[in-house]
Scaffold this motif. Structure first.
Motif, PDB file in Angstrom:
ATOM      1  N   ASP A 166     -18.929  -4.837  10.617  1.00 15.65           N
ATOM      2  CA  ASP A 166     -20.377  -4.586  10.654  1.00 15.65           C
ATOM      3  C   ASP A 166     -21.123  -5.758  10.022  1.00 15.65           C
ATOM      4  O   ASP A 166     -21.681  -5.655   8.913  1.00 15.65           O
ATOM      5  CB  ASP A 166     -20.712  -3.277   9.927  1.00 15.65           C
ATOM      6  N   ARG A 200     -13.222  -6.061  14.126  1.00 12.48           N
ATOM      7  CA  ARG A 200     -14.664  -6.031  14.387  1.00 12.48           C
ATOM      8  C   ARG A 200     -15.347  -5.423  13.177  1.00 12.48           C
ATOM      9  O   ARG A 200     -15.073  -4.274  12.817  1.00 12.48           O
ATOM     10  CB  ARG A 200     -14.983  -5.230  15.648  1.00 12.48           C
ATOM     11  N   CYS A 227     -14.778  -2.437   8.714  1.00 10.68           N
ATOM     12  CA  CYS A 227     -14.139  -3.124   9.838  1.00 10.68           C
ATOM     13  C   CYS A 227     -13.224  -2.156  10.579  1.00 10.68           C
ATOM     14  O   CYS A 227     -12.737  -1.179  10.000  1.00 10.68           O
ATOM     15  CB  CYS A 227     -13.325  -4.328   9.352  1.00 10.68           C
ATOM     16  N   GLU A 245     -22.629  -2.891  18.043  1.00 13.08           N
ATOM     17  CA  GLU A 245     -23.026  -3.818  16.999  1.00 13.08           C
ATOM     18  C   GLU A 245     -21.788  -4.294  16.249  1.00 13.08           C
ATOM     19  O   GLU A 245     -20.773  -3.619  16.172  1.00 13.08           O
ATOM     20  CB  GLU A 245     -24.002  -3.130  16.043  1.00 13.08           C
ATOM     21  N   ASP A 287     -23.801  -9.214  11.038  1.00 15.57           N
ATOM     22  CA  ASP A 287     -24.673  -9.809  12.048  1.00 15.57           C
ATOM     23  C   ASP A 287     -24.079 -11.076  12.645  1.00 15.57           C
ATOM     24  O   ASP A 287     -24.371 -11.426  13.791  1.00 15.57           O
ATOM     25  CB  ASP A 287     -26.044 -10.114  11.440  1.00 15.57           C
ATOM     26  N   SER A 288     -23.273 -11.776  11.883  1.00 18.95           N
ATOM     27  CA  SER A 288     -22.651 -12.996  12.374  1.00 18.95           C
ATOM     28  C   SER A 288     -21.395 -13.267  11.569  1.00 18.95           C
ATOM     29  O   SER A 288     -21.120 -12.612  10.555  1.00 18.95           O
ATOM     30  CB  SER A 288     -23.613 -14.184  12.274  1.00 18.95           C
ATOM     31  N   ALA A 289     -20.626 -14.242  12.021  1.00 17.46           N
ATOM     32  CA  ALA A 289     -19.403 -14.628  11.312  1.00 17.46           C
ATOM     33  C   ALA A 289     -19.666 -15.718  10.288  1.00 17.46           C
ATOM     34  O   ALA A 289     -18.719 -16.292   9.744  1.00 17.46           O
ATOM     35  CB  ALA A 289     -18.357 -15.098  12.320  1.00 17.46           C
ATOM     36  N   ASP A 290     -20.911 -15.990  10.011  1.00 14.02           N
ATOM     37  CA  ASP A 290     -21.290 -17.065   9.086  1.00 14.02           C
ATOM     38  C   ASP A 290     -21.777 -16.453   7.776  1.00 14.02           C
ATOM     39  O   ASP A 290     -22.876 -15.908   7.703  1.00 14.02           O
ATOM     40  CB  ASP A 290     -22.375 -17.933   9.728  1.00 14.02           C
ATOM     41  N   THR A 306     -19.451  -7.928  14.634  1.00 15.81           N
ATOM     42  CA  THR A 306     -18.964  -9.282  14.904  1.00 15.81           C
ATOM     43  C   THR A 306     -17.451  -9.276  14.901  1.00 15.81           C
ATOM     44  O   THR A 306     -16.817  -8.664  14.023  1.00 15.81           O
ATOM     45  CB  THR A 306     -19.482 -10.255  13.831  1.00 15.81           C
ATOM     46  N   ASN A 307     -16.873  -9.929  15.887  1.00 14.76           N
ATOM     47  CA  ASN A 307     -15.415 -10.050  15.956  1.00 14.76           C
ATOM     48  C   ASN A 307     -14.952 -11.173  15.033  1.00 14.76           C
ATOM     49  O   ASN A 307     -15.494 -12.282  15.063  1.00 14.76           O
ATOM     50  CB  ASN A 307     -14.968 -10.338  17.392  1.00 14.76           C
ATOM     51  N   LEU A 308     -13.915 -10.871  14.254  1.00 13.67           N
ATOM     52  CA  LEU A 308     -13.334 -11.863  13.349  1.00 13.67           C
ATOM     53  C   LEU A 308     -11.844 -11.968  13.674  1.00 13.67           C
ATOM     54  O   LEU A 308     -11.077 -11.032  13.419  1.00 13.67           O
ATOM     55  CB  LEU A 308     -13.530 -11.444  11.887  1.00 13.67           C
TER      56      LEU A 308
END
Length: 245
Positions: A169, A167, A183, A103, A171-174, A105-107
């Motif tokens: 925790d 990466r 992270c 689980e 759900d999305s990068a938005d 999201t990559n930033l």
């Protein structure tokens, strides 16, 4: 005619007459259809002969190793304890379990605005379980000398990140504004790294309190002396590239 020639001719005629007589005797014999050559003189099988195949017997007593068929063997499938056997399907090979995707999201290309706060354009991400160190924080070492610990904390955090993808925790990068979450880079938790190196304090009640206490005892980061003592002061770091997001 000479006497020698006459004797030779007579002898030849006698040989021919003998061969013709022997052939006539052979033709007069009854030929066995199952025998293709004469038997050997010693009574054995002559070379080139064919032995006739044995004929099946109608005498049941003549069959060797025969056994009577019992009543149970007349039925199929066989029965065990009075219950017929059932055909069982062959087991299917076990399929490998699908690897569960972790689980998060990559930033990419995070910018360290301070030791504990990452910038992504107009958005902010504060690391969980720590108290971020402001970039303008000033610390006093045990000898009473002040030093810009906040700026050095930010610098060391930037050097650790090196613009690598983190990466988190999410759900999305938005998202908008500021979000607080954990992270990692690989398996290294960023909050844990900051606390263990002494560049940020652990939040009260977090799982990093013990690590923060040890960093204070070891006088690491914010809790020690200015690490620049005796070291030439480097020039300012180059500006970080603009966030493509």
């Amino acid at each position: 005619m000479r006497p020698a020639a006459i004797l030779t001719a007579v002898a030849g005629i006698g040989v021919v007459v003998g061969l013709i007589g022997a052939g006539g005797q052979r033709l007069g014999r009854t030929v066995d259809p199952n025998q293709t050559s004469e038997p050997a003189p010693d009574g054995g099988q002559a070379e080139g002969t064919t032995t006739p195949a044995p004929q099946p017997t109608t005498n049941p007593q003549a069959s060797m190793n025969a056994r009577a068929i019992d009543a149970a063997s007349q039925f199929y499938p066989a029965a065990v304890d009075g219950k017929p056997l059932e055909r069982v399907a062959a087991p299917e090979p076990e399929k490998p379990k699908a690897t569960e995707e972790k689980e998060g999201t990559n930033l990419p290309r995070p910018v360290a605005e301070s030791a504990g706060v990452l910038g992504f354009g107009d958005r902010r991400l504060q690391l969980a379980d720590i108290i971020p160190t402001p970039a303008d924080k000033v610390c006093t070492d045990p000898s009473g000398v002040e030093w810009p610990c906040g700026m050095l904390a930010k610098t060391n955090f930037r050097l650790f990140l090196r613009l690598r993808t983190v990466r988190c925790d999410l759900d999305s990068a938005d998202w908008s504004g500021t979000v607080t979450t954990s992270c990692k880079i690989g398996t290294q938790d960023l909050s844990q790294w900051l606390v263990e190196t002494g560049w940020a304090d652990a939040a009260d009640g977090s799982a990093l309190v013990e690590a923060g206490t040890k960093a204070k005892q070891d006088q690491k980061g914010l809790h020690g002396e200015d690490p620049r003592k005796g070291v030439p002061v480097p020039g300012p770091l180059p500006d970080e590239p603009a966030d493509p997001l």
